[in-house]
Scaffold this active site. Structure first.
Site, mmCIF file in Angstrom:
data_model
loop_
_atom_site.group_PDB
_atom_site.id
_atom_site.type_symbol
_atom_site.label_atom_id
_atom_site.label_comp_id
_atom_site.label_asym_id
_atom_site.label_seq_id
_atom_site.Cartn_x
_atom_site.Cartn_y
_atom_site.Cartn_z
ATOM 1 N N GLU A 1 -5.051 -11.173 -2.097
ATOM 2 C CA GLU A 1 -5.903 -11.143 -0.891
ATOM 3 C C GLU A 1 -7.375 -11.236 -1.268
ATOM 4 O O GLU A 1 -8.210 -10.484 -0.761
ATOM 5 C CB GLU A 1 -5.659 -9.834 -0.109
ATOM 6 N N GLU B 1 0.810 -1.219 0.000
ATOM 7 C CA GLU B 1 0.000 0.000 0.000
ATOM 8 C C GLU B 1 0.846 1.273 0.000
ATOM 9 O O GLU B 1 0.719 2.127 0.873
ATOM 10 C CB GLU B 1 -1.013 -0.048 1.170
#
Ligand code: XIL
Length: 348
Positions: free
Chosen positions: A257, A151
């Site tokens: 994910e 991220e």
């Protein structure tokens, strides 16, 4: 035996019997041409036999959901705690599974001591280097790949995220982390993991340009992780585009994910209706299809689900949302969506 134990035992036996009837060709992981993974929790593996059984039976790639994050593995400046992560690694190795490391540097997984670090910026960088290299060396030869940075971009992708790493080390911190990671374990596959490209074209383009820039500058990057915490209403076109566009980099693409939320607007009284189940099944099928079609075989690093069964999902725990986002129900039974995806994959 008390009632609860009796019921759990019955559910366990029932599930095992259901599994016993399945041949190996009925396993999704044997029908796809890439690794099929799940993130797992070390305590669940230890205490819940069904969880352990399904994780082992259904998946051949393992990610630690939380136990390799810095706040867990390196809770104090001079103390590492590898115990839980080691138990996941032992489980995976014993059962012949690939291990994906998640994650070395993440603003939200950072240990408190580093967030509050009082030294100079240079000393801060040095701590980050030490962290990356100590963890990687501990797992050298066991962990195949790492999400080096997670991220990196801001929420909507218009800049580098403002966080302790960009403040202390400058916006270029990610390149530096990849260099340190490569130095620690030259054989490891190094991945930049990100979310939100399925709803933000800007973020998708930003991720793609970072990858091309790294390649141009010979920063050792080998893969891109696409989290895909997808909602049933996310647009098909952008999901497909994410995979097409990122594949152009020639890097490995990991759907890292995966879960498909049916209660994306977080309704407190949401019910898992048949029509939501249908929409969810279609999204899972779309993602498996798009991965096969848009990502060249040699770039397919795998599809990893974010935990095993619906009642293990982070969405219920972290956001307190009514959710049913995975392929196994609360009793670890395959949901109809599992069979639909399997059918589709078999028909290729
Ligand atoms: C989540 C875990 O699933 C939760 O258990 C934890 O409380 C917070 O982190 N993106 C990521 C993952 O890269 O590490 C996050 O995992 C989910 C979002």
């Amino acid at each position: 035996m008390n009632k609860l134990i009796r019921i759990s035992l019955l559910v366990f036996i029932f599930t095992l019997l259901t599994y016993a009837q399945k041949s190996e060709t009925d396993l999704l992981r044997n029908q796809v041409k890439f690794p099929l993974g799940a993130s797992v929790n070390a305590d669940m593996l230890l205490i819940n036999k069904l969880y352990h059984y399904v994780a082992n039976k259904e998946f051949n790639s393992i990610t630690a959901e939380n136990h390799m994050k810095m706040y867990r593995i390196h809770p104090e400046q001079n103390r590492y705690d590898f115990s839980k992560a080691d138990s996941i690694v032992d489980f995976a190795l014993k059962n012949g599974k690939r291990i994906h490391g998640h994650t070395l540097v993440w603003f939200d997984g950072t240990a408190e001591w580093l967030k509050n670090f009082k030294g100079t910026d240079m000393e801060f960088s040095n701590e980050v280097k030490k962290h990356i290299q100590t963890v990687m060396k501990h797992y050298k030869g066991k962990v195949t790949s790492w999400d080096v940075v997670n991220e990196y971009l801001s929420q909507n992708g218009d800049s580098v995220r403002d966080c302790i790493f960009s403040r202390r080390m400058g916006k270029e911190y990610m390149a530096q982390c990849f260099l340190w990671a490569h130095e620690a374990d030259p054989k490891a596959i190094l991945i930049y993991n990100e979310y939100g490209m399925e709803w933000s074209e800007k973020k998708l383009q930003a991720m793609k340009s970072i990858a091309f820039d790294f390649l141009k500058r010979k920063i050792p990057i080998h893969g891109l992780g696409v989290q895909f915490h997808v909602k049933t209403f996310d647009k098909e076109e952008q999901i497909v585009r994410t995979l097409t566009e990122l594949s152009k980099t020639g890097l490995k693409i990991h759907i890292s994910e995966l879960d498909v939320m049916v209660n994306g607007h977080n309704q407190p009284n949401a019910v898992y209706t048949d029509s939501l189940k249908q929409l969810q099944t279609e999204k899972f099928m779309l993602i498996f299809n798009a991965y096969r079609k848009q990502v060249p075989a040699k770039q397919q690093y795998g599809i990893t689900f974010w935990n095993i069964a619906d009642n293990d999902t982070w969405l219920r725990k972290v956001y307190k949302i009514n959710e049913w986002p995975l392929l196994f129900d609360d009793n670890y039974i395959r949901k109809p969506a599992y069979y639909k995806v399997l059918e589709k994959v078999k028909s290729y």
